[in-house]
Design a protein around this motif. Structure first.
Motif, mmCIF file in Angstrom:
data_model
loop_
_atom_site.group_PDB
_atom_site.id
_atom_site.type_symbol
_atom_site.label_atom_id
_atom_site.label_comp_id
_atom_site.label_asym_id
_atom_site.label_seq_id
_atom_site.Cartn_x
_atom_site.Cartn_y
_atom_site.Cartn_z
ATOM 1 N N VAL A 60 10.541 16.544 -24.559
ATOM 2 C CA VAL A 60 9.503 17.310 -25.243
ATOM 3 C C VAL A 60 8.158 16.617 -25.029
ATOM 4 C CG1 VAL A 60 8.707 18.179 -27.453
ATOM 5 C CG2 VAL A 60 11.135 18.100 -26.949
ATOM 6 N N SER A 61 7.291 17.257 -24.269
ATOM 7 C CA SER A 61 5.980 16.656 -24.019
ATOM 8 C C SER A 61 4.948 17.235 -24.965
ATOM 9 C CB SER A 61 5.544 16.933 -22.576
ATOM 10 O OG SER A 61 4.137 16.854 -22.489
ATOM 11 N N LEU A 62 4.145 16.352 -25.574
ATOM 12 C CA LEU A 62 3.072 16.824 -26.441
ATOM 13 C C LEU A 62 1.733 16.447 -25.823
ATOM 14 C CD1 LEU A 62 4.726 15.848 -29.773
ATOM 15 C CD2 LEU A 62 4.276 18.144 -28.966
ATOM 16 N N ALA A 63 1.709 16.359 -24.501
ATOM 17 C CA ALA A 63 0.496 15.891 -23.844
ATOM 18 C C ALA A 63 -0.369 17.036 -23.343
ATOM 19 C CB ALA A 63 0.859 14.961 -22.690
ATOM 20 N N PHE A 114 8.962 8.693 -24.882
ATOM 21 C CA PHE A 114 8.048 9.643 -24.256
ATOM 22 C C PHE A 114 7.428 10.566 -25.303
ATOM 23 C CE2 PHE A 114 7.526 13.843 -22.281
ATOM 24 C CZ PHE A 114 6.572 13.521 -21.344
ATOM 25 N N VAL A 115 8.264 11.106 -26.195
ATOM 26 C CA VAL A 115 7.753 12.001 -27.236
ATOM 27 C C VAL A 115 6.731 11.279 -28.100
ATOM 28 C CG1 VAL A 115 8.352 13.447 -29.187
ATOM 29 C CG2 VAL A 115 9.941 13.211 -27.311
ATOM 30 N N LEU A 119 2.817 12.066 -28.546
ATOM 31 C CA LEU A 119 2.423 12.569 -29.865
ATOM 32 C C LEU A 119 1.010 12.126 -30.255
ATOM 33 C CD1 LEU A 119 3.017 13.795 -32.700
ATOM 34 C CD2 LEU A 119 4.146 11.674 -33.280
ATOM 35 N N GLY A 120 0.712 10.854 -30.050
ATOM 36 C CA GLY A 120 -0.590 10.360 -30.474
ATOM 37 C C GLY A 120 -1.607 10.320 -29.351
ATOM 38 N N LEU A 121 -1.166 10.722 -28.155
ATOM 39 C CA LEU A 121 -2.007 10.543 -26.975
ATOM 40 C C LEU A 121 -3.342 11.294 -27.066
ATOM 41 C CD1 LEU A 121 -1.909 9.301 -24.106
ATOM 42 C CD2 LEU A 121 -1.288 11.560 -23.320
ATOM 43 N N PRO A 234 -5.075 18.707 -30.900
ATOM 44 C CA PRO A 234 -3.637 18.479 -30.777
ATOM 45 C C PRO A 234 -2.814 19.749 -30.989
ATOM 46 C CG PRO A 234 -4.629 16.911 -32.291
ATOM 47 C CD PRO A 234 -5.675 17.904 -31.962
ATOM 48 N N MET A 235 -3.367 20.722 -31.718
ATOM 49 C CA MET A 235 -2.595 21.939 -31.985
ATOM 50 C C MET A 235 -2.183 22.639 -30.688
ATOM 51 S SD MET A 235 -1.596 22.225 -34.854
ATOM 52 C CE MET A 235 -0.829 23.809 -34.978
#
Lengths: 327, 288
Positions: A60-63, A114-115, A119-121, A234-235
């Motif tokens: 799961v990428s949050l980037a 990775f997640v 997340l904070g990236l 981030p949304m």
């Protein structure tokens, strides 16, 4: 590489027709529907790019938002100095470079790192950009003035979505795509049959990131005034994850199935109940996990399989529960 | 010197929050990304108790911690246990629990934003100077640190000197083998998860005495707690405590020497160093 199957040919034709029809939109309407169309195509591009990497690997990428913001800033910083095409290339390269860094730091390890890292990236990059702007440039925002109309942006995003699809299709047919499917199924097996798992993951993550970066670059003219708070939102990452998983990532076109309804829902929520939008996002995540673990497309395929089996024509296929469990 | 003391005081609170997450991730195997929301909820309850009823936050912990314990136990029993049952391997459980707790994160954050709005809150509790080695520090920070150390010591005693604590440590090492020595893994995991939530809530209560908080800051604290847990080595109580102090010190150093806006960058720098050189945790030997 094998030849093109008849199914694929059919998909290609359908895709081409759909693309042609969709590209007519700016000629027919402007204002609200066009700007809604831009949002729709933007998320279509971002979700498809996301599932290029996260679909087969299940990481799961949050980037997405970080790549998007980098693309936006690439345009904003050098708009006066360089032509737009070059800026798009810069956005793609910068995002790919960031993806390579993230990948090198985390993709050799397990998926959780990775997640967490992604997340904070977005917030991290936002902090750094804000800090360097106030420190070295002494101002917070940048202006982006171009001659592009909303229609131009729509066409560019549509082209980007088509490009993402083509690349995704090519990857699926290539050795890289095959390697990634094995990694997604069982990483240990993949390593034992001689796949350089870390390298394959990093390369794909770079491709996926580059597309998100280009999307950001294309969207920059729409914002006109760019500041860290708006560019690194981030949304965006979370919306992309929801849409892609809602649609299902086992097919290339799966995310699209999630993009359309969820963009409509979020648009309605933002207009009617702006304060409740986070709650809707929360419920969407829970719904994905508990109700639609393999997305809408996964559910449909599974029902179709069940139907075929009850008609007695299918081979002994795994049950619905098993397929769902694999999400 | 001032940085050292302030950083250590901050590290005490971080340690409590991170210990909560260590129990939830290390023992119960649930990557709880809504951990920060428990923290923020505790901040708000402590604020409400103090400003409406005049309850001392330290005493307020006596109410808040059991409440968080029950709430987290319910979350585990209703939402997370089905996922544990469904998962075929640890990787799948991780993906599922990450997505599910994202849902909880947004749900709780949305509810708190509706109730309290996006404004920043704080209250004045023991805002008086307290002198350490001739330099004054805020008394509430010192009290929070001492309370944090007390709660952590209680946890340590529980984990290393009781049967129930040994069971928690056993499932952290290997749930399959724990079953062989007659440990009810499912119940112990639920208990660890609940206990972790209670610890985080204690951390939140203490944090609220000296920190300005708002409804949407939970993710940032989840992030910090996660990095501390990874730095310490997943499931390693002593490693996590040490890592919490390292993080508190380096954040304070960056904030006072370079720029307060770059604390997250300091956190990430540490995170990258750990990932590159000691992904198995600072105290642990062998490969991850």
């Amino acid at each position: 590489m094998t030849g093109i199957h008849r199914d694929e040919m059919l998909g290609l034709i359908c895709g081409g027709v759909a693309l042609a029809l969709l590209s007519l939109l700016p000629l027919l309407t402007e204002g609200f529907y066009l700007s809604f169309g831009v949002n729709l195509v933007l998320y279509a591009a971002l979700s498809t790019a996301w599932s290029l990497f996260s679909g087969p690997t299940r990481f799961v990428s949050l980037a997405s938002a970080a790549f998007f913001g980098i693309g936006t800033y690439s345009v904003a910083l050098w708009l006066d100095a360089l032509p737009f095409v070059v800026l798009i290339a810069i956005a793609a390269l910068a995002s790919a470079a960031l993806a390579a860094l993230i990948g090198a730091a985390t993709l050799r390890l397990s998926g959780v790192y990775f997640v967490i890292f992604t997340l904070g990236l977005t917030e991290l990059i936002r902090q750094i950009v804000s800090w360097s702007q106030s420190r070295f440039a002494h101002k917070m925002g940048l202006y982006v003035f171009t001659d592009f109309t909303e229609g131009d942006l729509y066409w560019m995003l549509l082209a980007l979505t088509a490009a993402t699809f083509s690349v995704g299709w090519l990857i699926n047919r290539s050795r890289l795509g095959f390697a990634l499917r094995i990694i997604g199924d069982d990483e240990t097996v993949a390593r034992h049959v001689g796949i350089a798992t870390a390298r394959a993951k990093i390369v794909l993550f770079m491709i996926s990131g580059a597309f998100a970066g280009i999307a950001g670059a294309i969207m920059a003219p729409r914002y006109a005034y760019i500041e860290p708070q708006a560019a690194f939102n981030p949304m965006i990452s979370f919306m992309v994850v929801i849409m892609a998983l809602l649609g299902g990532t086992r097919r290339l076109w799966g995310p699209l199935v999630g993009v359309v309804p969820f963009t409509v829902v979020m648009e309605l929520i933002a207009a009617r109940f702006p304060n409740e939008s986070l709650i809707v996002v929360g419920i969407a995540f829970l719904a994905i996990v508990y109700v639609l673990p393999s997305g809408v497309t996964g559910r449909i395929e599974c029902l179709r399989e069940r139907l075929r089996r009850s008609l007695g024509t299918g081979v002994d296929a795994p049950g619905c529960g098993k397929i769902e469990g694999r999400a | 010197m001032q940085i050292l003391v302030t950083g250590t005081l901050l590290g005490g609170t971080y340690a409590l929050i991170a210990l909560g997450l260590t129990l939830q991730y290390g023992a119960a195997r649930i990557m709880n990304l809504a951990n920060g929301e428990t923290l923020v909820a505790a901040c708000f309850v402590a604020f409400w108790l103090f400003s409406r009823l005049g309850v001392n936050p330290i005493l307020g912990m006596v109410i808040i911690a059991p409440a968080a314990l029950v709430l987290n136990w319910l979350i585990y029993a209703w939402l997370l246990r089905p996922l544990v049952r469904r998962a075929k391997n640890r990787g799948m459980l991780e993906v599922d629990s990450i997505l599910a707790t994202f849902g909880l994160l947004f749900l709780f954050q949305g509810l708190m934003l509706l109730t309290f709005g996006g404004a920043y809150f704080n209250y004045k509790f023991l805002a008086e100077p307290f002198s350490i080695l001739g330099t004054p520090y805020a008394l509430n920070r010192v009290v929070a640190f001492v309370a944090g150390v007390l709660v952590s010591s209680l946890l340590y005693l529980f984990l290393y000197h009781t049967r129930q604590g040994a069971a928690v440590r056993a499932i952290a090492v290997d749930p399959a083998s724990a079953q062989l020595v007659a440990i009810d893994v499912s119940r112990t995991a639920g208990f660890s998860f609940a206990l972790g939530g209670a610890l985080t809530a204690c951390g939140g209560t203490l944090l609220s005495t000296f920190y300005t908080f708002n409804a949407s800051m939970g993710v940032l604290f989840t992030m910090k707690a996660l990095i501390i847990v990874i730095m310490g080595g997943v499931g390693d109580i002593r490693g996590a405590t040490l890592a919490a102090f390292i993080l508190g010190l380096s954040e304070t150093a960056v904030a006072s020497l370079i720029d307060p806006g770059l604390t997250l960058a300091a956190t990430y720098a540490l995170f990258i160093l750990v990932l590159l050189f000691r992904p198995q945790g600072i105290l642990r030997r062998g490969a991850a």
